[in-house]
Design a protein around this motif. Structure first.
Motif, PDB file in Angstrom:
ATOM      1  N   GLU A   1       0.710  -1.400   0.036  1.00  0.00           N
ATOM      2  CA  GLU A   1       0.279  -0.175   0.171  1.00  0.00           C
ATOM      3  C   GLU A   1       0.609   1.411   0.091  1.00  0.00           C
ATOM      4  OE1 GLU A   1      -2.831  -0.091   3.028  1.00  0.00           O
ATOM      5  OE2 GLU A   1      -3.998  -1.890   2.429  1.00  0.00           O
ATOM      6  N   ALA A   4       2.304   1.928  -3.966  1.00  0.00           N
ATOM      7  CA  ALA A   4       1.346   2.618  -3.984  1.00  0.00           C
ATOM      8  C   ALA A   4       0.790   3.779  -4.264  1.00  0.00           C
ATOM      9  CB  ALA A   4      -0.284   1.532  -4.596  1.00  0.00           C
ATOM     10  N   LEU A  70       1.405  -3.949  -8.198  1.00  0.00           N
ATOM     11  CA  LEU A  70       1.089  -3.235  -8.722  1.00  0.00           C
ATOM     12  C   LEU A  70       0.459  -3.377 -10.312  1.00  0.00           C
ATOM     13  CD1 LEU A  70       3.313  -0.365  -6.976  1.00  0.00           C
ATOM     14  CD2 LEU A  70       1.462  -1.555  -6.013  1.00  0.00           C
TER      15      LEU A  70
END
Length: 77
Positions: A1, A4, A70
């Protein structure tokens, strides 16, 4: 996370060099050798492409992004 979010912030700036630098930071943090292998690229060529003076092809960017687990998405403003 976190990866990203970092890439998303770089995209929001609209600066290709900043995005490339962020991608390089993430690749180095994950291990450039591992990322290069997963992307099907040579380690040295990946270092060069993601260096501050690098200008990677979009195909290279996509391979690296995928190798990091990703996805890139486009949305309407």
């Amino acid at each position: 996370e976190d990866m990203a979010a970092y890439l998303e912030a770089a995209i929001e700036e609209g600066d290709a060099a900043l995005f490339t630098a962020a991608l390089g930071d993430i690749a180095r943090a994950k291990g450039m050798t591992e990322v290069a292998r997963a992307a099907g690229l040579g380690r040295e060529s990946l270092y060069k492409a993601l260096s501050p003076d690098g200008n990677p092809e979009f195909a290279t960017v996509l391979k690296v992004v995928r190798s990091l687990g990703l996805k890139l998405h486009a949305t309407a403003e």
